[in-house]
Motif scaffolding. Sequence first.
Motif, PDB file in Angstrom:
ATOM      1  N   THR A  64     -66.807 -23.194 100.525  1.00 33.42           N
ATOM      2  CA  THR A  64     -67.917 -23.198 101.451  1.00 33.42           C
ATOM      3  C   THR A  64     -67.410 -22.969 103.039  1.00 33.42           C
ATOM      4  O   THR A  64     -66.295 -24.317 103.192  1.00 33.42           O
ATOM      5  N   GLU A  65     -67.702 -22.313 103.660  1.00 36.84           N
ATOM      6  CA  GLU A  65     -67.080 -22.692 104.686  1.00 36.84           C
ATOM      7  C   GLU A  65     -67.896 -23.712 105.362  1.00 36.84           C
ATOM      8  O   GLU A  65     -68.815 -22.846 106.124  1.00 36.84           O
ATOM      9  N   ASN A  66     -67.949 -24.985 105.497  1.00 40.81           N
ATOM     10  CA  ASN A  66     -69.120 -25.751 105.826  1.00 40.81           C
ATOM     11  C   ASN A  66     -70.152 -26.133 107.311  1.00 40.81           C
ATOM     12  O   ASN A  66     -70.618 -26.342 107.880  1.00 40.81           O
ATOM     13  N   VAL A  67     -68.174 -25.954 107.749  1.00 37.14           N
ATOM     14  CA  VAL A  67     -68.572 -26.078 108.844  1.00 37.14           C
ATOM     15  C   VAL A  67     -69.171 -25.074 109.723  1.00 37.14           C
ATOM     16  O   VAL A  67     -70.389 -25.308 111.062  1.00 37.14           O
ATOM     17  N   GLU A  68     -69.350 -23.744 109.509  1.00 35.53           N
ATOM     18  CA  GLU A  68     -69.729 -22.998 110.109  1.00 35.53           C
ATOM     19  C   GLU A  68     -71.197 -22.413 109.387  1.00 35.53           C
ATOM     20  O   GLU A  68     -72.210 -22.871 110.235  1.00 35.53           O
ATOM     21  N   GLY A 102     -69.889 -29.675 112.711  1.00 39.18           N
ATOM     22  CA  GLY A 102     -71.064 -28.019 112.840  1.00 39.18           C
ATOM     23  C   GLY A 102     -72.277 -28.758 112.808  1.00 39.18           C
ATOM     24  O   GLY A 102     -72.430 -28.248 114.322  1.00 39.18           O
ATOM     25  N   PHE A 103     -72.745 -29.594 113.297  1.00 36.87           N
ATOM     26  CA  PHE A 103     -73.866 -29.885 113.867  1.00 36.87           C
ATOM     27  C   PHE A 103     -73.558 -30.608 115.366  1.00 36.87           C
ATOM     28  O   PHE A 103     -74.773 -29.934 115.769  1.00 36.87           O
ATOM     29  N   ILE A 104     -72.883 -30.895 115.470  1.00 34.07           N
ATOM     30  CA  ILE A 104     -73.141 -31.902 116.068  1.00 34.07           C
ATOM     31  C   ILE A 104     -72.183 -30.374 117.322  1.00 34.07           C
ATOM     32  O   ILE A 104     -72.490 -30.748 118.506  1.00 34.07           O
ATOM     33  N   ILE A 105     -71.427 -30.068 116.778  1.00 27.38           N
ATOM     34  CA  ILE A 105     -70.527 -28.478 117.357  1.00 27.38           C
ATOM     35  C   ILE A 105     -71.933 -27.510 117.641  1.00 27.38           C
ATOM     36  O   ILE A 105     -71.845 -27.190 119.594  1.00 27.38           O
ATOM     37  N   SER A 106     -72.925 -27.363 116.713  1.00 30.37           N
ATOM     38  CA  SER A 106     -74.206 -26.796 117.091  1.00 30.37           C
ATOM     39  C   SER A 106     -74.652 -27.616 118.559  1.00 30.37           C
ATOM     40  O   SER A 106     -74.969 -26.725 119.661  1.00 30.37           O
ATOM     41  N   HIS A 107     -74.756 -28.917 118.794  1.00 34.53           N
ATOM     42  CA  HIS A 107     -75.981 -29.249 120.157  1.00 34.53           C
ATOM     43  C   HIS A 107     -74.960 -29.334 121.314  1.00 34.53           C
ATOM     44  O   HIS A 107     -75.661 -28.705 122.127  1.00 34.53           O
ATOM     45  N   ALA A 108     -74.037 -29.665 121.067  1.00 30.49           N
ATOM     46  CA  ALA A 108     -72.770 -29.265 122.401  1.00 30.49           C
ATOM     47  C   ALA A 108     -73.101 -28.063 122.626  1.00 30.49           C
ATOM     48  O   ALA A 108     -72.752 -27.966 124.238  1.00 30.49           O
ATOM     49  N   GLU A 109     -72.592 -26.917 122.000  1.00 32.18           N
ATOM     50  CA  GLU A 109     -73.198 -25.491 122.681  1.00 32.18           C
ATOM     51  C   GLU A 109     -74.422 -25.669 123.154  1.00 32.18           C
ATOM     52  O   GLU A 109     -74.234 -24.325 124.106  1.00 32.18           O
ATOM     53  N   GLN A 159     -74.673 -21.149  99.588  1.00 30.50           N
ATOM     54  CA  GLN A 159     -73.738 -21.037  99.269  1.00 30.50           C
ATOM     55  C   GLN A 159     -73.663 -19.605  98.462  1.00 30.50           C
ATOM     56  O   GLN A 159     -74.445 -19.403  97.405  1.00 30.50           O
ATOM     57  N   LYS A 160     -72.242 -19.339  98.256  1.00 25.67           N
ATOM     58  CA  LYS A 160     -71.845 -17.904  97.866  1.00 25.67           C
ATOM     59  C   LYS A 160     -71.940 -18.066  96.514  1.00 25.67           C
ATOM     60  O   LYS A 160     -70.547 -18.503  96.170  1.00 25.67           O
ATOM     61  N   GLU A 161     -72.277 -19.425  95.540  1.00 28.77           N
ATOM     62  CA  GLU A 161     -71.647 -19.661  94.406  1.00 28.77           C
ATOM     63  C   GLU A 161     -70.947 -18.213  93.668  1.00 28.77           C
ATOM     64  O   GLU A 161     -69.850 -19.131  92.602  1.00 28.77           O
ATOM     65  N   LYS A 162     -71.801 -17.379  93.110  1.00 29.23           N
ATOM     66  CA  LYS A 162     -70.984 -16.730  92.582  1.00 29.23           C
ATOM     67  C   LYS A 162     -69.874 -16.301  92.600  1.00 29.23           C
ATOM     68  O   LYS A 162     -69.353 -16.524  91.685  1.00 29.23           O
ATOM     69  N   GLU A 163     -69.679 -16.026  93.751  1.00 27.52           N
ATOM     70  CA  GLU A 163     -68.255 -15.452  94.625  1.00 27.52           C
ATOM     71  C   GLU A 163     -67.198 -16.480  94.128  1.00 27.52           C
ATOM     72  O   GLU A 163     -65.973 -16.212  93.671  1.00 27.52           O
ATOM     73  N   ILE A 164     -67.890 -17.862  94.932  1.00 29.07           N
ATOM     74  CA  ILE A 164     -67.003 -18.981  94.301  1.00 29.07           C
ATOM     75  C   ILE A 164     -66.445 -19.004  93.215  1.00 29.07           C
ATOM     76  O   ILE A 164     -65.219 -18.971  92.835  1.00 29.07           O
ATOM     77  N   GLY A 165     -67.543 -18.812  92.453  1.00 30.43           N
ATOM     78  CA  GLY A 165     -66.516 -19.501  90.673  1.00 30.43           C
ATOM     79  C   GLY A 165     -66.293 -17.631  90.254  1.00 30.43           C
ATOM     80  O   GLY A 165     -64.304 -18.032  89.902  1.00 30.43           O
ATOM     81  N   SER A 166     -66.574 -16.908  90.525  1.00 32.50           N
ATOM     82  CA  SER A 166     -65.492 -15.402  90.644  1.00 32.50           C
ATOM     83  C   SER A 166     -64.043 -15.740  90.991  1.00 32.50           C
ATOM     84  O   SER A 166     -62.767 -15.183  90.345  1.00 32.50           O
ATOM     85  N   THR A 167     -63.791 -16.262  92.130  1.00 28.52           N
ATOM     86  CA  THR A 167     -63.055 -16.478  92.989  1.00 28.52           C
ATOM     87  C   THR A 167     -61.615 -16.968  92.240  1.00 28.52           C
ATOM     88  O   THR A 167     -60.030 -16.794  92.685  1.00 28.52           O
ATOM     89  N   ALA A 168     -62.308 -18.314  92.265  1.00 29.76           N
ATOM     90  CA  ALA A 168     -61.567 -19.157  91.302  1.00 29.76           C
ATOM     91  C   ALA A 168     -61.158 -18.684  90.175  1.00 29.76           C
ATOM     92  O   ALA A 168     -60.074 -19.092  89.969  1.00 29.76           O
ATOM     93  N   ILE A 169     -61.336 -18.125  88.996  1.00 29.57           N
ATOM     94  CA  ILE A 169     -60.713 -17.540  87.549  1.00 29.57           C
ATOM     95  C   ILE A 169     -60.115 -16.625  88.844  1.00 29.57           C
ATOM     96  O   ILE A 169     -58.796 -16.512  88.080  1.00 29.57           O
ATOM     97  N   GLN A 170     -60.243 -15.543  89.852  1.00 34.80           N
ATOM     98  CA  GLN A 170     -59.272 -14.798  90.233  1.00 34.80           C
ATOM     99  C   GLN A 170     -58.170 -15.524  90.354  1.00 34.80           C
ATOM    100  O   GLN A 170     -56.603 -15.290  89.929  1.00 34.80           O
ATOM    101  N   PHE A 171     -57.906 -16.585  91.555  1.00 37.13           N
ATOM    102  CA  PHE A 171     -56.740 -17.644  91.424  1.00 37.13           C
ATOM    103  C   PHE A 171     -56.356 -18.042  90.257  1.00 37.13           C
ATOM    104  O   PHE A 171     -55.032 -17.638  90.339  1.00 37.13           O
ATOM    105  N   VAL A 172     -56.932 -18.289  89.543  1.00 36.82           N
ATOM    106  CA  VAL A 172     -56.172 -19.022  89.214  1.00 36.82           C
ATOM    107  C   VAL A 172     -55.153 -17.826  87.798  1.00 36.82           C
ATOM    108  O   VAL A 172     -54.269 -17.975  87.684  1.00 36.82           O
ATOM    109  N   LEU A 173     -55.284 -16.745  87.811  1.00 37.69           N
ATOM    110  CA  LEU A 173     -54.576 -15.996  86.542  1.00 37.69           C
ATOM    111  C   LEU A 173     -53.652 -15.292  87.578  1.00 37.69           C
ATOM    112  O   LEU A 173     -52.446 -15.153  87.525  1.00 37.69           O
ATOM    113  N   THR A 181     -59.413 -20.986 100.750  1.00 41.27           N
ATOM    114  CA  THR A 181     -60.715 -19.278 101.173  1.00 41.27           C
ATOM    115  C   THR A 181     -61.944 -20.166 101.415  1.00 41.27           C
ATOM    116  O   THR A 181     -62.414 -21.014 100.479  1.00 41.27           O
ATOM    117  N   TYR A 182     -62.090 -20.240 102.905  1.00 38.67           N
ATOM    118  CA  TYR A 182     -63.444 -20.110 102.996  1.00 38.67           C
ATOM    119  C   TYR A 182     -64.078 -19.346 102.928  1.00 38.67           C
ATOM    120  O   TYR A 182     -64.178 -17.886 103.565  1.00 38.67           O
TER     121      TYR A 182
END
Length: 372
Positions: A188-192, A228-235, A330-344, A355-356
């Motif tokens: 996940t893109e955790n900062v965003e 990400g929490f800090i950036i939001s406050h600053a903005e 978080q897009k759990e299923k997409e993270i899992g499926s992408t991980a398999i694609q990456f291994v292959l 990839t985030y």
Amino acid sequence: MNDNQPLYQKLYNSLYDKIVSGEYSEGEKLPTEKELAAQFNVSNITSKKALEMLADNGLITRVPGKGSFVMKYTEDKENIHKGEAHSPIIGVVLSDFSESYGTNLLSGIEQEATKNNCFIVPRRSYGNQDLENDAIDSLVDMGVDGIIVMPVHGEHYNPKILKLIIEGYPLVLMDCDLKGIPAAFVGTENVEAAKMAADYLLEQGHRKISFMSTNPKDTTTIEERIQGFIISHAEHGVKVDEALWETNLMSTLPGMDSDNNIEADCDKIKNLILDNPDITCVFVTEYNLALLVMRVLKSLNKKVPEDISILCFDGPYNSMGDYFFTHIRQKEKEIGSTAIQFVLKLLKGEVIEKTYLKAILVIGQSVKEIHD
């Protein structure tokens, strides 16, 4: 040659052809693992596996300290053929998983593996690096084609994972990235995501927001969410008040959910809230910590969101779409499926970038709008 074959299978087939054709004659010494790796532009692990397959099929004999030697090709070995594309076996090492986070991750892995005619071998480390090492060792010894790892949270990187990455083993990191390490990763893109969550709270009028998490040193994920929490406050032109933070909770970490740790965390949360009665919202980095905050607030006779709002990361899926906690999903299923694609893809020799994936904000019932 089948492009879908793993690199070690392609190397095995090449050596097989040279042995059967007589290019490598009986008794001849084959190049070493290191020499083959350089010649075919693969890792030492790949060349080692190819040689082991040749030995298992009786085409070569491996003599410790001396090398690999071609054995006599006889009629009883004529049924040994070159390997065709097979069903890859992929090891999966998860720190742990639950209904709130991990179950759908594993589901995504399973679905994508089935779609690609792969088999998975799951292991759990329970947040323990020694168990993580044991799991990785057992999978490598088993001869899996690649491994997906959700690294154990810790201040230091696991040297075993680093070693496999350096050696070119087909390994994909998931959920927790190792910064500065050129490894395949999906998460996940955790900062965003954290910025999006904090933006929402600030737009709802909250200014006294408590941030609660496990120790940031335990994982880059928490560091990114703080950022990400800090950036939001600053903005938004709002000062971050770290006196309202509690970032040393531990009972929700894998293997740390003892009664003593839970009570200790509850005391920390309770004391923070009692010492800071102006807190209007708690930003929590995970679902189970949000449940702990709820427990403390209930003991103080405070209601959510009437008295204090809560926003967290993750939460159990609800088929009715009715969520109590406003949360980042978080897009759990997409993270899992992408991980398999990456291994292959790694097995085919492709280079994979980190990839985030973007998370989404799910509006529940736990955040109250604050009016001036």
